[in-house]
Motif scaffolding. Structure first.
Motif, PDB file in Angstrom:
ATOM      1  N   TYR A  92      43.215  37.218  28.624  1.00 59.22           N
ATOM      2  CA  TYR A  92      41.725  36.892  28.546  1.00 59.22           C
ATOM      3  C   TYR A  92      41.396  35.418  28.665  1.00 59.22           C
ATOM      4  CZ  TYR A  92      40.390  41.801  27.584  1.00 59.22           C
ATOM      5  OH  TYR A  92      39.953  42.858  27.516  1.00 59.22           O
ATOM      6  N   TYR A  93      42.436  34.442  28.282  1.00 57.68           N
ATOM      7  CA  TYR A  93      42.416  33.149  28.392  1.00 57.68           C
ATOM      8  C   TYR A  93      42.476  32.496  29.596  1.00 57.68           C
ATOM      9  CZ  TYR A  93      43.483  28.536  27.812  1.00 57.68           C
ATOM     10  OH  TYR A  93      43.428  26.890  28.034  1.00 57.68           O
ATOM     11  N   LEU A  94      43.732  33.416  30.269  1.00 51.93           N
ATOM     12  CA  LEU A  94      43.800  32.986  31.528  1.00 51.93           C
ATOM     13  C   LEU A  94      42.698  33.614  32.736  1.00 51.93           C
ATOM     14  CD1 LEU A  94      47.478  33.665  32.012  1.00 51.93           C
ATOM     15  CD2 LEU A  94      46.241  31.430  31.847  1.00 51.93           C
ATOM     16  N   PHE A  95      42.411  34.734  32.369  1.00 48.08           N
ATOM     17  CA  PHE A  95      41.116  35.357  33.498  1.00 48.08           C
ATOM     18  C   PHE A  95      40.024  35.516  33.085  1.00 48.08           C
ATOM     19  CE2 PHE A  95      45.900  36.395  34.530  1.00 48.08           C
ATOM     20  CZ  PHE A  95      45.960  35.903  36.000  1.00 48.08           C
ATOM     21  N   GLY A  96      39.667  35.552  31.826  1.00 47.85           N
ATOM     22  CA  GLY A  96      38.456  36.024  31.180  1.00 47.85           C
ATOM     23  C   GLY A  96      38.277  37.575  31.282  1.00 47.85           C
ATOM     24  N   SER A  97      37.285  37.991  31.558  1.00 45.24           N
ATOM     25  CA  SER A  97      37.150  39.446  31.758  1.00 45.24           C
ATOM     26  C   SER A  97      36.351  39.572  33.139  1.00 45.24           C
ATOM     27  CB  SER A  97      36.668  40.184  30.667  1.00 45.24           C
ATOM     28  OG  SER A  97      36.360  41.572  30.715  1.00 45.24           O
ATOM     29  N   LYS A  98      36.747  39.029  34.101  1.00 45.63           N
ATOM     30  CA  LYS A  98      35.917  39.052  35.183  1.00 45.63           C
ATOM     31  C   LYS A  98      35.829  40.011  35.974  1.00 45.63           C
ATOM     32  CE  LYS A  98      39.281  37.353  38.567  1.00 45.63           C
ATOM     33  NZ  LYS A  98      39.894  36.326  39.533  1.00 45.63           N
ATOM     34  N   ALA A  99      36.486  41.230  35.719  1.00 44.64           N
ATOM     35  CA  ALA A  99      36.498  42.464  36.221  1.00 44.64           C
ATOM     36  C   ALA A  99      35.337  43.508  35.516  1.00 44.64           C
ATOM     37  CB  ALA A  99      37.986  43.252  36.348  1.00 44.64           C
ATOM     38  N   GLY A 100      35.058  42.865  34.274  1.00 42.46           N
ATOM     39  CA  GLY A 100      33.899  43.694  33.654  1.00 42.46           C
ATOM     40  C   GLY A 100      34.553  44.918  33.278  1.00 42.46           C
ATOM     41  N   LYS A 101      33.626  46.019  33.046  1.00 41.96           N
ATOM     42  CA  LYS A 101      34.070  47.575  32.720  1.00 41.96           C
ATOM     43  C   LYS A 101      35.018  48.044  33.660  1.00 41.96           C
ATOM     44  CE  LYS A 101      29.735  48.235  30.471  1.00 41.96           C
ATOM     45  NZ  LYS A 101      28.532  48.999  30.193  1.00 41.96           N
ATOM     46  N   PHE A 102      35.341  47.557  34.871  1.00 41.95           N
ATOM     47  CA  PHE A 102      36.374  48.124  35.653  1.00 41.95           C
ATOM     48  C   PHE A 102      37.629  47.765  35.006  1.00 41.95           C
ATOM     49  CE2 PHE A 102      39.081  47.855  39.353  1.00 41.95           C
ATOM     50  CZ  PHE A 102      38.736  49.240  40.129  1.00 41.95           C
ATOM     51  N   GLU A 103      37.691  46.966  34.249  1.00 38.73           N
ATOM     52  CA  GLU A 103      39.042  46.512  33.550  1.00 38.73           C
ATOM     53  C   GLU A 103      39.420  47.856  32.626  1.00 38.73           C
ATOM     54  OE1 GLU A 103      39.719  43.562  30.109  1.00 38.73           O
ATOM     55  OE2 GLU A 103      39.865  42.491  32.027  1.00 38.73           O
ATOM     56  N   TYR A 104      38.548  48.605  32.283  1.00 41.16           N
ATOM     57  CA  TYR A 104      38.796  49.694  31.338  1.00 41.16           C
ATOM     58  C   TYR A 104      39.655  51.051  32.135  1.00 41.16           C
ATOM     59  CZ  TYR A 104      35.999  48.010  27.597  1.00 41.16           C
ATOM     60  OH  TYR A 104      35.330  47.311  26.762  1.00 41.16           O
ATOM     61  N   LEU A 105      39.157  50.961  33.442  1.00 43.54           N
ATOM     62  CA  LEU A 105      39.616  51.928  34.540  1.00 43.54           C
ATOM     63  C   LEU A 105      41.173  51.243  34.943  1.00 43.54           C
ATOM     64  CD1 LEU A 105      39.457  54.169  36.367  1.00 43.54           C
ATOM     65  CD2 LEU A 105      38.666  52.740  38.298  1.00 43.54           C
ATOM     66  N   VAL A 106      41.097  50.073  34.878  1.00 45.00           N
ATOM     67  CA  VAL A 106      42.611  49.711  35.308  1.00 45.00           C
ATOM     68  C   VAL A 106      43.402  49.726  34.087  1.00 45.00           C
ATOM     69  CG1 VAL A 106      43.889  47.323  35.641  1.00 45.00           C
ATOM     70  CG2 VAL A 106      41.597  47.748  36.638  1.00 45.00           C
ATOM     71  N   PHE A 107      43.166  49.462  32.794  1.00 40.73           N
ATOM     72  CA  PHE A 107      43.930  49.697  31.646  1.00 40.73           C
ATOM     73  C   PHE A 107      44.240  51.282  31.550  1.00 40.73           C
ATOM     74  CE2 PHE A 107      44.154  50.859  27.096  1.00 40.73           C
ATOM     75  CZ  PHE A 107      45.137  50.095  26.812  1.00 40.73           C
ATOM     76  N   PHE A 108      43.374  52.101  31.695  1.00 43.28           N
ATOM     77  CA  PHE A 108      43.881  53.520  31.507  1.00 43.28           C
ATOM     78  C   PHE A 108      44.576  54.276  32.582  1.00 43.28           C
ATOM     79  CE2 PHE A 108      40.621  53.348  28.126  1.00 43.28           C
ATOM     80  CZ  PHE A 108      41.313  54.043  27.198  1.00 43.28           C
ATOM     81  N   THR A 109      44.098  53.709  33.927  1.00 46.38           N
ATOM     82  CA  THR A 109      45.188  54.439  35.074  1.00 46.38           C
ATOM     83  C   THR A 109      46.250  53.798  35.186  1.00 46.38           C
ATOM     84  OG1 THR A 109      43.028  54.351  36.087  1.00 46.38           O
ATOM     85  CG2 THR A 109      44.921  54.405  37.564  1.00 46.38           C
TER      86      THR A 109
END
Length: 178
Positions: free
Chosen positions: A64-81
């Motif tokens: 989060y320090y390096l990239f923030g959370s610029k993918a927004g809610k898509f990040e949840y899909l990335v995490f779980f997938t």
């Protein structure tokens, strides 16, 4: 980071109260092969290892320090997938007596996603990002008992999702008339 903290708390409570319940939440390959498919997902969210919790929590903070959370809610899909891809790889390539738990496959997926996403955004190879991913992979996998297949699966999942997202975004943009 809330998932990681919550998963550690749930893991500690279930393991302390009833280790059988904990065993149903983590991925035990033998049980998955006999129909406990839900643990492919629940094992991403649960751990009773303080070391695993600490490394995962710290890793997400750095991401989060390096990239923030610029993918927004898509990040949840990335995490779980990515976590699921890592768990399926674990199921296919490790013996039935292997048990695994923790969020690191999903975390590696998020890291790989952001590195590849940045490369696609700027149309260049980011050797620093690739180097960071390799260093983190090697350093995390020298610790005994770490599921390197979950990490590899997470990385693959993150790369695939970054490439797929880029393809979807370029197809949906209106094209200017010549």
């Amino acid at each position: 980071m809330i998932f990681i903290l919550s998963g550690f708390i749930v893991g500690e409570i279930t393991y302390t109260i009833n280790p059988f319940i904990f065993a149903l939440l983590i991925q035990v390959n033998y049980l998955v092969l006999r129909g406990d498919y839900i643990s492919i997902v629940t094992s991403i969210l649960v751990t009773n290892s303080f070391t695993d919790f600490l490394f995962n929590f710290f890793s997400m903070g750095v991401i989060y320090y390096l990239f923030g959370s610029k993918a927004g809610k898509f990040e949840y899909l990335v995490f779980f997938t990515s976590g699921i891809v890592g768990n399926v790889l674990t199921l296919l390539l490790f013996p039935p007596d292997v048990a695994s738990a923790g969020a690191s496959g999903g975390i590696f997926g998020i890291l790989a996603f952001y590195i590849v996403d940045d490369m696609l955004e700027f149309s260049r190879i980011d050797w620093n990002g690739i180097g960071l991913l390799l260093i983190v992979f090697v350093l995390s996998d020298i610790i005994p008992g770490v599921n390197y297949l979950a990490h590899i699966g997470g990385i693959l999942g993150g790369i695939i999702l970054a490439l797929g997202r880029k393809r979807l975004l370029t197809q949906t943009k209106p094209r200017p008339y010549p």
